[in-house]
Each structure stands twice: as C-alpha cells, then as structure tokens.
Design a protein around this motif. Structure first.
Motif: not given
Length: 118
Positions: A52-55, A62-71, A98-100
């Motif tokens: 399993v891959h955690f991120k 904002d209406g785009t549906g884009d995503f961003f990295s979070t804790r 991912e992104e540790a």
C-alpha cells in the motif's frame, strides 16, 4: 479496481500483483464514496495486493479539481476505511511512503501506526 482486475485476468501471470494507492482512486467527484471504492478494491483486487502506498492528498476547491500534497493526517483519503478492508486480507502487505519529509517523520509514523496496532 475493475479495470485492474480485467488486466490481471487478461495477463494470467502469477507474477503480476497490485500496489494499492488509495489516493489515486479518489477524486473530487467520488471523495464521499470511498467506502464503496475500498469495498470494490477488496472484492476485485484483495488477494493480489502486496503493498500500500501512502501519500497525503487534498483537493483545491477552486472548481479545477486539482489536488495538492498534504500531511497524511490532513489528507482527504479515508485511510481508516481503506485499512479496514486491508486488515481483512490474509497476506502480508508492505508499506510505501511517498514524499517522506524528515521534519514530519514522527507524525507520519504515528499516523500510519494507528492502522496496524490491535
């Protein structure tokens, strides 16, 4: 999950397995339907999951549906629900992060441990 299942069926290879990445299955359109998604993953792919891959991920509303990295703990991914399904599987499952980021490693570890302790 169904597409991956059909691919596995077509390949018929004992060497093909699944790295389950819950965040890749969540979109702004289905974020409230994650229980159904995890049920389908378990039904179609459960016996093939080896990792399993955690991120952490969330959406820009904002209406785009884009995503961003979070804790991890701020992620829109229902990791508790995903791991409820995973804990029902008999096989050993490895964890990938991912992104540790070293500065938040302690909170990442605490977050992930909650899904593995009885």
């Amino acid at each position: 999950p169904k597409a991956a299942y059909h691919l596995l069926q077509a390949m018929q290879s004992p060497n093909m397995r699944i790295i389950f990445d819950p965040a890749n299955l969540v979109s702004i359109d289905n974020v409230k339907e994650q229980e159904k998604i995890w049920d389908e993953v378990g039904e179609y792919l459960g016996d093939k999951i080896v990792a399993v891959h955690f991120k952490g991920m969330n959406f820009k509303y904002d209406g785009t549906g884009d995503f961003f990295s979070t804790r991890l703990e701020d992620s829109c991914v229902d990791y508790a629900g995903a791991f409820k399904m995973l804990r029902q599987l008999p096989q050993e499952i490895h964890i990938l992060r991912e992104e540790a980021i070293p500065e938040i490693a302690a909170s990442d570890i605490a977050f992930m441990k909650q899904f593995f302790e009885d």
